[in-house]
Design an enzyme around this catalytic site. Structure first.
Site, PDB file in Angstrom:
ATOM      1  CE1 TYR A  83      -4.394  -1.667   0.653  1.00 25.76           C
ATOM      2  CE2 TYR A  83      -2.693  -3.306   1.199  1.00 25.76           C
ATOM      3  CZ  TYR A  83      -3.935  -2.904   0.658  1.00 25.76           C
ATOM      4  OH  TYR A  83      -4.919  -3.795   0.566  1.00 25.76           O
ATOM      5  CG  ASP A 141      -1.602 -20.781   0.460  1.00 28.77           C
ATOM      6  OD1 ASP A 141      -1.154 -20.788   1.683  1.00 28.77           O
ATOM      7  OD2 ASP A 141      -1.084 -21.388  -0.727  1.00 28.77           O
ATOM      8  CE  LYS A 180       1.882 -18.631  -1.128  1.00 30.29           C
ATOM      9  NZ  LYS A 180       1.240 -19.987  -1.035  1.00 30.29           N
ATOM     10  CG  ASP A 192      -8.092  -4.798   1.869  1.00 27.03           C
ATOM     11  OD1 ASP A 192      -9.134  -4.805   2.119  1.00 27.03           O
ATOM     12  OD2 ASP A 192      -7.466  -4.194   1.158  1.00 27.03           O
ATOM     13  CG  ASP A 219     -13.671  -7.684   2.177  1.00 25.90           C
ATOM     14  OD1 ASP A 219     -13.281  -6.890   2.914  1.00 25.90           O
ATOM     15  OD2 ASP A 219     -14.010  -7.420   1.134  1.00 25.90           O
TER      16      ASP A 219
HETATM   17 MG    MG Z   1     -11.111  -4.253   1.894  1.00 25.93          MG
END
Ligand code: MG
Ligand code: NAI
Length: 355
Positions: A139, A223, A190, A247, A251
């Site tokens: 980001y 994963d 990861k 992030d 969700d």
């Molecule tokens: Mg988001």
């Protein structure tokens, strides 16, 4: 001397405005009936303002927040009329990066059995908290495009991780586990594929973990973590992960909570101002129709009250939200038939009636 705390409110775009309007009603009721000593300062920032006069996140607002405010309540940012949502980036990153709010705390808690989508599971099986690193990773916007639009096009985004950045979020996750009686902290990375950046994460995590012998420490690849969140979310207590993975997995986590309308978040650091926002975006598909679920915002206000050092409000609001879902006093996304403002009114009436 007054102890009144100033709260900066930025409703933003789309349903951000609608859910924050309900949040303000709830704050008003908490002020009147619970003695929550706050004063609201509202800032008109977002797509409408940007399209009108080009303003994104002005210096005066930044300074007012820094010098006078204890917290920021943000609705959501994002508007299809603004190319690349440049206003949204400047406002959200202006807050997260500008105030170095490195802990993005996102509870993944299912509050009612009816909202639990997994077969054979109850709400109790989903009760963990994600600590998302909030100031680094992909980001930071390092990278660029070369020979754009040609067959030789190159596009690069760098994933930036620093020892300092990783260590402080890992430590925050362990400190939270200790303070909240949580047994276990997982690091999610990861490191098999991102052998440089995420090797740092894993190494740093286990070094810090050694300082907390009372807390179990564990690792999962992102994963496998996604797989396990669905297979058996009950194994997770506190999870610490990078900006990008945090992030994404939250969700997925929201889907275990009854949807994005139920997911709250805090952007904080141990000292200084904190920024509180529902996880969802501006939802242009339902904006202006009274369909937005304001309960994530109500939960967010609970987290804000805790951050301000006021005990009891977060638990009370959580209980009221459970009641709203139980009684069907909620919006369609969580199985009710009420409008955004009717749900806000329900929460306010509960605060009033409990006296
Ligand atoms: Mg988001
Ligand atoms: P979104 O979270 O706005 O919506 C995703 C889906 O969930 C939509 O179908 C929406 O109707 C539903 N939804 C979201 N919140 C809801 C609520 N409170 N009640 C009922 N349903 C709800 O994500 P999307 O569509 O990907 O993004 C829309 C805009 O929001 C974009 O401009 C995006 O950049 C921005 N965004 C902003 C965020 C922020 O301000 N922190 C976070 C995520 C997206």
């Amino acid at each position: 001397m007054t102890n009144t705390k100033k709260i900066a409110v930025i409703p933003g775009d789309g349903i951000g405005k609608e859910v924050v309007a309900e949040g303000l009603k709830v704050l008003g009721a908490l002020r009147e009936h619970r003695g929550l000593d706050v004063e609201v300062v509202e800032f008109d920032l977002g797509a409408d303002r940007f399209l009108a006069d080009g303003t994104t996140f002005p210096e005066e607002v930044r300074n007012t927040i820094r010098d006078e405010c204890a917290a920021v309540l943000l609705g959501a940012m994002g508007d299809p009329r603004v190319p690349r949502n440049e206003h949204a980036k400047e406002i959200i990153f202006g807050l997260r990066f500008g105030f170095d709010l490195y802990c993005n705390i996102r509870p993944v808690v299912c509050l009612h059995d009816r909202l639990m989508p997994l077969k054979g599971r109850t709400a109790q099986d989903c009760n963990f908290v994600v600590f998302r690193e909030n100031t680094e990773g992909i980001y930071v916007g390092m990278g660029g495009q070369f020979k754009r639009g040609t067959p030789d096009e190159v596009a690069i985004n760098e994933d930036l991780n620093t020892r300092k950045g990783v260590e402080r979020i890992v430590r925050a996750a362990f400190e939270y586990a200790v303070a909240h009686g949580r047994r276990r902290v997982h690091v999610v990375d990861k490191s098999n594929a991102m052998q440089a950046a995420h090797e740092l994460w894993r190494r740093c995590f286990f070094e810090v973990a050694a300082e907390y012998p009372g807390i179990e420490s564990a690792h999962q690849y992102v994963d496998a973590f996604c797989f396990n969140m669905i297979r058996d979310p009950s194994q997770f207590d506190v999870v610490v992960t990078s900006n990008l993975f945090g992030d994404i997995v939250t969700d997925l986590g929201a889907s275990l909570q009854g949807g994005l309308g139920m997911a709250a978040s805090a952007n904080v650091r141990p000292d200084g101002v904190g920024m509180f926002e529902p996880v969802h975006g501006s939802a242009p598909d339902i904006a202006g129709q009274g369909k937005a679920n304001p309960l994530a915002t109500v939960l967010t206000i609970g987290m804000m009250a805790t951050h301000l050092g006021v005990a009891g409000i977060e638990d009370e609001l959580t209980g009221i939200i459970r009641d709203a879902v139980e009684a069907g006093e909620c919006t369609a996304d969580v199985g009710g038939s009420r409008s955004t403002s009717e749900v806000g009114d329900f929460v306010v009436s509960r605060i009033r009636s409990r006296g």
